[in-house]
Design a protein around this motif. Structure first.
Motif, PDB file in Angstrom:
ATOM      1  N   PRO A 179      36.728  45.401  30.220  1.00  0.00           N
ATOM      2  CA  PRO A 179      35.409  45.544  30.844  1.00  0.00           C
ATOM      3  C   PRO A 179      35.528  46.000  32.294  1.00  0.00           C
ATOM      4  N   ASN A 180      34.464  46.602  32.818  1.00  0.00           N
ATOM      5  CA  ASN A 180      34.414  46.745  34.261  1.00  0.00           C
ATOM      6  C   ASN A 180      33.756  45.492  34.836  1.00  0.00           C
ATOM      7  N   GLU A 181      33.612  45.431  36.159  1.00  0.00           N
ATOM      8  CA  GLU A 181      33.150  44.184  36.768  1.00  0.00           C
ATOM      9  C   GLU A 181      31.707  43.854  36.390  1.00  0.00           C
ATOM     10  N   THR A 182      30.874  44.869  36.219  1.00  0.00           N
ATOM     11  CA  THR A 182      29.487  44.623  35.826  1.00  0.00           C
ATOM     12  C   THR A 182      29.406  44.097  34.403  1.00  0.00           C
ATOM     13  N   GLU A 183      30.159  44.721  33.505  1.00  0.00           N
ATOM     14  CA  GLU A 183      30.173  44.285  32.112  1.00  0.00           C
ATOM     15  C   GLU A 183      30.734  42.878  31.980  1.00  0.00           C
ATOM     16  N   ALA A 184      31.767  42.576  32.750  1.00  0.00           N
ATOM     17  CA  ALA A 184      32.343  41.232  32.720  1.00  0.00           C
ATOM     18  C   ALA A 184      31.311  40.189  33.144  1.00  0.00           C
ATOM     19  N   GLY A 189      28.942  35.732  32.519  1.00  0.00           N
ATOM     20  CA  GLY A 189      28.118  34.993  33.460  1.00  0.00           C
ATOM     21  C   GLY A 189      28.781  34.769  34.798  1.00  0.00           C
ATOM     22  N   THR A 190      29.992  35.292  34.993  1.00  0.00           N
ATOM     23  CA  THR A 190      30.724  35.141  36.249  1.00  0.00           C
ATOM     24  C   THR A 190      30.582  36.403  37.084  1.00  0.00           C
ATOM     25  N   ARG A 191      30.047  36.282  38.281  1.00  0.00           N
ATOM     26  CA  ARG A 191      29.915  37.437  39.167  1.00  0.00           C
ATOM     27  C   ARG A 191      31.289  37.781  39.728  1.00  0.00           C
ATOM     28  N   VAL A 192      31.714  39.017  39.533  1.00  0.00           N
ATOM     29  CA  VAL A 192      33.036  39.452  39.971  1.00  0.00           C
ATOM     30  C   VAL A 192      32.926  40.102  41.343  1.00  0.00           C
ATOM     31  N   SER A 193      33.494  39.427  42.342  1.00  0.00           N
ATOM     32  CA  SER A 193      33.427  39.928  43.718  1.00  0.00           C
ATOM     33  C   SER A 193      34.796  40.050  44.370  1.00  0.00           C
ATOM     34  N   ASP A 194      35.810  39.421  43.757  1.00  0.00           N
ATOM     35  CA  ASP A 194      37.165  39.476  44.302  1.00  0.00           C
ATOM     36  C   ASP A 194      38.138  39.174  43.161  1.00  0.00           C
ATOM     37  N   VAL A 195      39.418  39.124  43.495  1.00  0.00           N
ATOM     38  CA  VAL A 195      40.439  38.916  42.467  1.00  0.00           C
ATOM     39  C   VAL A 195      40.282  37.551  41.803  1.00  0.00           C
ATOM     40  N   SER A 197      37.553  35.689  41.326  1.00  0.00           N
ATOM     41  CA  SER A 197      36.435  35.661  40.388  1.00  0.00           C
ATOM     42  C   SER A 197      36.703  36.569  39.192  1.00  0.00           C
ATOM     43  N   ALA A 198      37.441  37.650  39.410  1.00  0.00           N
ATOM     44  CA  ALA A 198      37.830  38.508  38.289  1.00  0.00           C
ATOM     45  C   ALA A 198      38.720  37.751  37.317  1.00  0.00           C
ATOM     46  N   GLU A 199      39.613  36.933  37.852  1.00  0.00           N
ATOM     47  CA  GLU A 199      40.478  36.130  36.999  1.00  0.00           C
ATOM     48  C   GLU A 199      39.677  35.099  36.215  1.00  0.00           C
ATOM     49  N   ARG A 200      38.674  34.493  36.858  1.00  0.00           N
ATOM     50  CA  ARG A 200      37.837  33.521  36.148  1.00  0.00           C
ATOM     51  C   ARG A 200      37.089  34.197  34.991  1.00  0.00           C
ATOM     52  N   ALA A 201      36.568  35.382  35.246  1.00  0.00           N
ATOM     53  CA  ALA A 201      35.868  36.108  34.183  1.00  0.00           C
ATOM     54  C   ALA A 201      36.832  36.466  33.058  1.00  0.00           C
ATOM     55  N   ALA A 202      38.028  36.886  33.422  1.00  0.00           N
ATOM     56  CA  ALA A 202      39.020  37.261  32.409  1.00  0.00           C
ATOM     57  C   ALA A 202      39.396  36.070  31.544  1.00  0.00           C
ATOM     58  N   ARG A 217      37.661  47.667  38.485  1.00  0.00           N
ATOM     59  CA  ARG A 217      36.760  47.406  39.608  1.00  0.00           C
ATOM     60  C   ARG A 217      36.530  48.658  40.445  1.00  0.00           C
ATOM     61  N   GLY A 218      36.548  49.837  39.786  1.00  0.00           N
ATOM     62  CA  GLY A 218      36.288  51.074  40.504  1.00  0.00           C
ATOM     63  C   GLY A 218      37.306  51.315  41.603  1.00  0.00           C
ATOM     64  N   GLY A 219      36.810  51.620  42.796  1.00  0.00           N
ATOM     65  CA  GLY A 219      37.692  51.911  43.919  1.00  0.00           C
ATOM     66  C   GLY A 219      38.452  50.718  44.442  1.00  0.00           C
ATOM     67  N   ARG A 220      38.161  49.525  43.908  1.00  0.00           N
ATOM     68  CA  ARG A 220      38.890  48.316  44.347  1.00  0.00           C
ATOM     69  C   ARG A 220      40.031  47.956  43.411  1.00  0.00           C
ATOM     70  N   GLY A 221      40.302  48.821  42.444  1.00  0.00           N
ATOM     71  CA  GLY A 221      41.471  48.606  41.606  1.00  0.00           C
ATOM     72  C   GLY A 221      41.173  47.867  40.320  1.00  0.00           C
ATOM     73  N   THR A 222      42.233  47.282  39.752  1.00  0.00           N
ATOM     74  CA  THR A 222      42.165  46.657  38.435  1.00  0.00           C
ATOM     75  C   THR A 222      42.848  45.297  38.478  1.00  0.00           C
ATOM     76  N   VAL A 223      42.221  44.311  37.840  1.00  0.00           N
ATOM     77  CA  VAL A 223      42.819  42.985  37.716  1.00  0.00           C
ATOM     78  C   VAL A 223      43.217  42.789  36.261  1.00  0.00           C
ATOM     79  N   VAL A 224      44.485  42.491  36.035  1.00  0.00           N
ATOM     80  CA  VAL A 224      45.026  42.323  34.685  1.00  0.00           C
ATOM     81  C   VAL A 224      45.409  40.861  34.500  1.00  0.00           C
ATOM     82  N   VAL A 225      44.906  40.247  33.428  1.00  0.00           N
ATOM     83  CA  VAL A 225      45.175  38.830  33.174  1.00  0.00           C
ATOM     84  C   VAL A 225      45.652  38.696  31.728  1.00  0.00           C
ATOM     85  N   GLY A 226      46.797  38.052  31.557  1.00  0.00           N
ATOM     86  CA  GLY A 226      47.357  37.880  30.218  1.00  0.00           C
ATOM     87  C   GLY A 226      48.412  36.805  30.199  1.00  0.00           C
TER      88      GLY A 226
END
Length: 301
Positions: A179-184, A189-195, A197-202, A217-226
């Motif tokens: 997903p991108n940050e909006t889709e996530a 239900g988690t607003r993605v604003s930094d790494v 919060s991106a991890e919490r959504a993931a 996250r567009g121009g702010r890069g990509t957060v990968v969680v696994g």
């Protein structure tokens, strides 16, 4: 590849009109689009043998779409022709910022039959280790794809766009969520604003059985969680002129790299480069780079 096929009717202007306003645009194009078709083209240009499973109507747009897919070497033998119109998307691009807005009308994509999808996946299973899927087809198709991939042991990569809530059973069949940050935010239900919060959504996706999450996250890069933890990958620095299909270029290139057996960091780097390069050209499918263009861009970086 299971997904949508459409024809993109794209206009560029700056500024884009407000409600009730008319502006003079810069350019207009009619090209292959649809998230499924775009990702199929991206995978094929990245070097993967690619089969498209989708539906078109019986109108002039169908020929345009199928010819464009064939031109990039995509196998269209599993594309159904149904009564009615081929899907269309009206895309407006701000020629100053490259940002866009899109109205997608599914048309024939809504007639894609789950039984047809299951048949195609079973036929392709011996030679197709990765399946790409989006949400521009009916929910029944999404469910059938997830269930069949789980049954056959295929790695399903889901780009959950346009974002919507999905039945829990879908996630059990998903190997990779992209997903991108909006889709996530819409899904988890988690607003993605930094790494963080991106991890919490993931983690929301991982808790439901997904193996890997790649959150762009567009121009702010990509957060990968696994399984190996969390990685924050910076974006490549480019000057965008049209962001249409950047996510599709990323997803298709990533799927192709995984299918080729490339190491995970290499696959992610190639996908990020493909997505960045797609923003430097106009249009959806015309902007998607080839493997050679990605190689040239990455050389020395």
């Amino acid at each position: 590849m299971v997904g949508s096929i459409s024809v993109d009717l794209t206009v560029t202007a700056s500024p884009l009109p407000r409600p009730g306003e008319t502006v003079v645009g810069d350019r207009f194009t009619t090209v292959l689009g649809g998230k499924g078709a775009n990702q199929a083209v991206a995978a094929a240009r990245a070097g993967a043998a690619t089969t498209m499973v989708g539906a078109v109507g019986r109108d002039p747009f169908a020929g345009l779409a199928l010819d464009a897919l064939r031109h990039d070497g995509v196998d269209v033998s599993w594309v159904s022709e149904v009564e009615g119109a081929t899907g269309v998307a009206h895309i407006r691009v701000d020629s100053r910022t490259g940002e866009n807005d899109i109205v997608f009308v599914p048309e024939a994509n809504g007639a894609l039959a789950p039984a047809r999808v299951e048949e195609a996946l079973r036929a392709a299973a011996p030679t197709s280790p990765v399946v790409l899927l989006q949400l521009e087809t009916p929910l029944e198709v999404v469910l059938a794809t997830a269930r069949t991939c789980a049954d056959l042991g295929l790695r399903l990569a889901l780009d959950p766009a346009p974002a919507s809530a999905l039945p829990e059973e879908v996630w059990a069949g998903v190997w990779l969520a992209c997903p991108n940050e909006t889709e996530a935010e819409v899904i988890t239900g988690t607003r993605v604003s930094d790494v963080r919060s991106a991890e919490r959504a993931a983690r929301w996706f991982l808790d439901r059985g997904v193996h890997q999450v790649v959150l762009t996250r567009g121009g702010r890069g990509t957060v990968v969680v696994g399984p190996s933890g969390t990685t924050d990958i910076p974006a490549f620095g480019v000057t965008p002129i049209d962001t249409t299909a950047a996510g599709d270029a990323f997803a298709g290139a990533l799927g192709a790299a995984v299918a080729a057996g490339l190491a995970w960091p290499v696959a992610l780097r190639r996908a990020a480069a493909a997505g960045a390069l797609a923003t430097t050209k106009h249009g959806a499918s015309p902007s998607i780079p080839t493997a050679a263009e990605v190689d040239s861009y990455l050389k020395g970086r």
